[in-house]
Write a protein that holds these residues in place. Structure first.
Motif, PDB file in Angstrom:
ATOM      1  N   UNK A  47      36.675 -42.079 104.390  1.00 47.48           N
ATOM      2  CA  UNK A  47      36.536 -41.805 105.772  1.00 47.48           C
ATOM      3  C   UNK A  47      35.228 -42.005 106.211  1.00 47.48           C
ATOM      4  N   UNK A  48      34.316 -42.585 105.300  1.00 53.90           N
ATOM      5  CA  UNK A  48      32.805 -42.904 105.703  1.00 53.90           C
ATOM      6  C   UNK A  48      31.943 -41.748 105.553  1.00 53.90           C
ATOM      7  N   UNK A  49      32.365 -40.599 104.926  1.00 64.93           N
ATOM      8  CA  UNK A  49      31.760 -39.319 105.193  1.00 64.93           C
ATOM      9  C   UNK A  49      30.589 -39.347 103.659  1.00 64.93           C
ATOM     10  N   UNK A  50      30.542 -40.203 103.024  1.00 73.04           N
ATOM     11  CA  UNK A  50      29.998 -40.343 101.791  1.00 73.04           C
ATOM     12  C   UNK A  50      29.377 -41.750 101.532  1.00 73.04           C
ATOM     13  N   UNK A  98      26.617 -28.049 108.385  1.00 73.59           N
ATOM     14  CA  UNK A  98      26.320 -29.239 107.951  1.00 73.59           C
ATOM     15  C   UNK A  98      26.408 -29.287 106.396  1.00 73.59           C
ATOM     16  N   UNK A  99      26.788 -30.106 105.821  1.00 74.63           N
ATOM     17  CA  UNK A  99      26.654 -30.174 104.573  1.00 74.63           C
ATOM     18  C   UNK A  99      26.280 -31.731 103.773  1.00 74.63           C
ATOM     19  N   UNK A 100      25.949 -31.863 102.617  1.00 76.05           N
ATOM     20  CA  UNK A 100      26.115 -33.202 102.166  1.00 76.05           C
ATOM     21  C   UNK A 100      27.431 -33.453 101.667  1.00 76.05           C
ATOM     22  N   UNK A 101      27.565 -34.693 100.931  1.00 78.14           N
ATOM     23  CA  UNK A 101      28.910 -34.849 100.413  1.00 78.14           C
ATOM     24  C   UNK A 101      29.715 -34.060  99.405  1.00 78.14           C
ATOM     25  N   UNK A 102      28.996 -33.589  98.410  1.00 74.82           N
ATOM     26  CA  UNK A 102      29.410 -32.711  97.634  1.00 74.82           C
ATOM     27  C   UNK A 102      29.762 -31.355  98.146  1.00 74.82           C
ATOM     28  N   UNK A 103      28.900 -30.855  99.045  1.00 75.48           N
ATOM     29  CA  UNK A 103      29.126 -29.544  99.548  1.00 75.48           C
ATOM     30  C   UNK A 103      30.277 -29.462 100.277  1.00 75.48           C
ATOM     31  N   UNK A 104      30.576 -30.772 101.112  1.00 70.59           N
ATOM     32  CA  UNK A 104      31.478 -30.858 102.245  1.00 70.59           C
ATOM     33  C   UNK A 104      32.906 -31.001 101.333  1.00 70.59           C
ATOM     34  N   UNK A 105      32.997 -31.413 100.185  1.00 71.98           N
ATOM     35  CA  UNK A 105      34.358 -31.602  99.387  1.00 71.98           C
ATOM     36  C   UNK A 105      34.431 -29.936  98.924  1.00 71.98           C
ATOM     37  N   UNK A 106      33.523 -29.345  98.540  1.00 70.62           N
ATOM     38  CA  UNK A 106      33.767 -28.063  97.972  1.00 70.62           C
ATOM     39  C   UNK A 106      34.062 -27.048  99.148  1.00 70.62           C
TER      40      UNK A 106
END
Length: 187
Positions: A129-132, A152-160
């Motif tokens: 999705x172009x989020x990371x 707001x999150x970084x990529x790893x935080x978003x997944x979690x």
């Protein structure tokens, strides 16, 4: 608007801002150096009335949120977009700077942390999705976090967070579609 749960905030100014917006009790962490006594108070509050973690949308606020979540699983979370928590001069960021409306809106969209995580959206989905990775990833994650009300999150935080708050694939895809449409309009 009366809130049954006890809201965990960082400091006294946050408590004042919360009480201007809603009728609620708070527990103040007094910054990111949370001691065992405060954690015990939060644990008891969660057992008795429930807890909503409502920290500043910055690195120290995230650290506090993570510390509490690790020690006391199953808390509820409210998130304030960074833009709505900026000090008038643009230098500071925090719950205490948010408007009454922004605080109420954040508290209307509370997520309950799920202890048993189910992966509906994979890390590869986020990459696809172009989020990371890529030049637009940070802006896309920021907007997606606003739309899903998860901050707001970084990529790893978003997944979690997508797992922790059990965001459905459908809700994720709808928000992503809106992000991509807005991106096209702004080009």
């Amino acid at each position: 608007m009366k809130i049954k749960e006890i809201i965990v905030v960082e400091g006294r100014d946050d408590t004042i801002a919360i009480q201007r917006a809603v009728e609620a009790d708070t527990i103040e962490t007094n910054g990111s150096a949370i001691n065992d006594e405060i954690l015990e108070r939060i644990k008891i509050a969660k057992e008795k009335r429930g807890v909503i973690i409502f920290t500043d949308p910055d690195f120290p606020g995230e650290k506090i949120r993570k510390t509490i979540s690790t020690c006391i699983p199953g808390c509820k979370h409210a998130f304030l977009p960074k833009e709505e928590a900026l000090e008038k001069n643009g230098k500071g960021v925090g719950v205490e700077h948010a408007s009454v409306e922004a605080i109420r809106k954040a508290l209307e969209h509370v997520y309950e942390e799920t202890i048993e995580l189910k992966e509906e959206i994979t890390f590869d989905d986020l990459i696809d999705a172009g989020l990371i990775g890529g030049s637009l990833a940070k802006a896309r994650r920021n907007r997606l976090g606003q739309l899903l009300k998860i901050g707001y999150t970084n990529g790893k935080q978003l997944h979690k967070r997508l797992q922790m708050f059990q965001i459905s694939k459908e809700a994720f895809m709808n928000a992503l579609e809106q992000v991509l449409q807005e991106e096209k309009r702004n080009v």
